[in-house]
Design a protein around this motif. Structure first.
Motif, PDB file in Angstrom:
ATOM      1  N   LYS A  48       7.948 -11.666  27.308  1.00  9.77           N
ATOM      2  CA  LYS A  48       9.378 -11.805  27.608  1.00  9.77           C
ATOM      3  C   LYS A  48      10.065 -12.641  26.536  1.00  9.77           C
ATOM      4  CE  LYS A  48      11.112 -14.653  30.545  1.00  9.77           C
ATOM      5  NZ  LYS A  48      11.522 -15.476  31.642  1.00  9.77           N
ATOM      6  N   ASP A  49       9.421 -13.731  26.110  1.00 12.78           N
ATOM      7  CA  ASP A  49      10.010 -14.588  25.076  1.00 12.78           C
ATOM      8  C   ASP A  49      10.142 -13.847  23.750  1.00 12.78           C
ATOM      9  OD1 ASP A  49      10.164 -16.646  26.886  1.00 12.78           O
ATOM     10  OD2 ASP A  49       8.324 -17.634  26.183  1.00 12.78           O
ATOM     11  N   PHE A  51      10.373 -10.580  23.372  1.00 11.84           N
ATOM     12  CA  PHE A  51      11.402  -9.551  23.538  1.00 11.84           C
ATOM     13  C   PHE A  51      12.801 -10.137  23.389  1.00 11.84           C
ATOM     14  CE2 PHE A  51      14.428  -7.485  26.388  1.00 11.84           C
ATOM     15  CZ  PHE A  51      14.491  -6.231  25.798  1.00 11.84           C
ATOM     16  N   PHE A  52      13.071 -11.242  24.070  1.00  5.14           N
ATOM     17  CA  PHE A  52      14.413 -11.822  24.001  1.00  5.14           C
ATOM     18  C   PHE A  52      14.712 -12.413  22.628  1.00  5.14           C
ATOM     19  CE2 PHE A  52      14.190 -11.864  28.719  1.00  5.14           C
ATOM     20  CZ  PHE A  52      15.297 -11.062  28.922  1.00  5.14           C
ATOM     21  N   GLY A  53      13.699 -12.932  21.953  1.00  5.11           N
ATOM     22  CA  GLY A  53      13.906 -13.421  20.596  1.00  5.11           C
ATOM     23  C   GLY A  53      14.268 -12.299  19.644  1.00  5.11           C
ATOM     24  N   LEU A  54      13.524 -11.196  19.716  1.00  6.16           N
ATOM     25  CA  LEU A  54      13.831 -10.046  18.861  1.00  6.16           C
ATOM     26  C   LEU A  54      15.163  -9.405  19.234  1.00  6.16           C
ATOM     27  CD1 LEU A  54      10.311  -8.400  18.571  1.00  6.16           C
ATOM     28  CD2 LEU A  54      11.547  -9.648  16.821  1.00  6.16           C
ATOM     29  N   PHE A  55      15.448  -9.346  20.524  1.00  2.00           N
ATOM     30  CA  PHE A  55      16.712  -8.777  20.986  1.00  2.00           C
ATOM     31  C   PHE A  55      17.897  -9.589  20.465  1.00  2.00           C
ATOM     32  CE2 PHE A  55      20.007  -8.201  24.282  1.00  2.00           C
ATOM     33  CZ  PHE A  55      20.173  -6.828  24.155  1.00  2.00           C
ATOM     34  N   THR A  56      17.775 -10.909  20.519  1.00  3.98           N
ATOM     35  CA  THR A  56      18.837 -11.779  20.003  1.00  3.98           C
ATOM     36  C   THR A  56      19.002 -11.585  18.500  1.00  3.98           C
ATOM     37  OG1 THR A  56      18.315 -13.376  21.723  1.00  3.98           O
ATOM     38  CG2 THR A  56      19.618 -14.162  19.856  1.00  3.98           C
ATOM     39  N   TYR A  57      17.894 -11.503  17.783  1.00  2.00           N
ATOM     40  CA  TYR A  57      17.944 -11.289  16.339  1.00  2.00           C
ATOM     41  C   TYR A  57      18.636  -9.970  16.009  1.00  2.00           C
ATOM     42  CZ  TYR A  57      16.329 -10.433  11.599  1.00  2.00           C
ATOM     43  OH  TYR A  57      16.270 -10.149  10.269  1.00  2.00           O
ATOM     44  N   LEU A  58      18.307  -8.916  16.748  1.00  6.57           N
ATOM     45  CA  LEU A  58      18.932  -7.618  16.485  1.00  6.57           C
ATOM     46  C   LEU A  58      20.414  -7.625  16.825  1.00  6.57           C
ATOM     47  CD1 LEU A  58      16.143  -5.158  17.655  1.00  6.57           C
ATOM     48  CD2 LEU A  58      16.932  -5.599  15.337  1.00  6.57           C
ATOM     49  N   LEU A  59      20.802  -8.351  17.859  1.00  3.07           N
ATOM     50  CA  LEU A  59      22.230  -8.451  18.184  1.00  3.07           C
ATOM     51  C   LEU A  59      23.000  -9.151  17.071  1.00  3.07           C
ATOM     52  CD1 LEU A  59      22.386  -9.289  21.984  1.00  3.07           C
ATOM     53  CD2 LEU A  59      23.159  -7.227  20.840  1.00  3.07           C
ATOM     54  N   VAL A  60      22.452 -10.223  16.540  1.00  3.08           N
ATOM     55  CA  VAL A  60      23.113 -10.932  15.438  1.00  3.08           C
ATOM     56  C   VAL A  60      23.177 -10.025  14.214  1.00  3.08           C
ATOM     57  CG1 VAL A  60      22.862 -12.879  13.848  1.00  3.08           C
ATOM     58  CG2 VAL A  60      22.530 -13.212  16.296  1.00  3.08           C
ATOM     59  N   LEU A  61      22.096  -9.316  13.943  1.00  5.29           N
ATOM     60  CA  LEU A  61      22.069  -8.399  12.805  1.00  5.29           C
ATOM     61  C   LEU A  61      23.089  -7.274  12.992  1.00  5.29           C
ATOM     62  CD1 LEU A  61      20.442  -7.836  10.181  1.00  5.29           C
ATOM     63  CD2 LEU A  61      19.069  -6.277  11.534  1.00  5.29           C
ATOM     64  N   ALA A  62      23.148  -6.725  14.187  1.00  3.82           N
ATOM     65  CA  ALA A  62      24.098  -5.636  14.457  1.00  3.82           C
ATOM     66  C   ALA A  62      25.535  -6.129  14.363  1.00  3.82           C
ATOM     67  CB  ALA A  62      23.824  -5.036  15.838  1.00  3.82           C
TER      68      ALA A  62
END
Length: 84
Positions: A48-49, A51-62
């Protein structure tokens, strides 16, 4: 002595080379290498950690990439450049 995967072969190679050099210098010490996973079982909290770390990174990148393309197009418009 080791499988064809470089992940497993490199530590074995380093172990062989290190122990060979130790023997050349008449040392009694030896290196021992083993391969284990960092975590042995399934850890849902870790997944879970990650996933949320990568998800946050992708949101900032997007959020950061579209302005780069827009600025490039604005600069092209200002200098009146065209593509062939």
């Amino acid at each position: 002595m080791c499988s064809t995967e470089p992940l497993n072969c490199f530590p074995v190679l380093m172990n062989i080379l290190s122990n060979t050099f130790l023997r050349l210098f008449n040392s009694t010490a030896r290196f021992r290498v083993w391969s284990e996973l960092f975590y042995a079982g399934e850890n849902p909290e870790l997944k879970k950690d990650i996933f949320f770390g990568l998800f946050t990174y992708l949101l900032v990148l997007a959020a950061g990439l579209p302005p780069l393309f827009a600025m490039s197009n604005v600069e092209d418009y200002k200098v009146k450049s065209t593509s062939c």
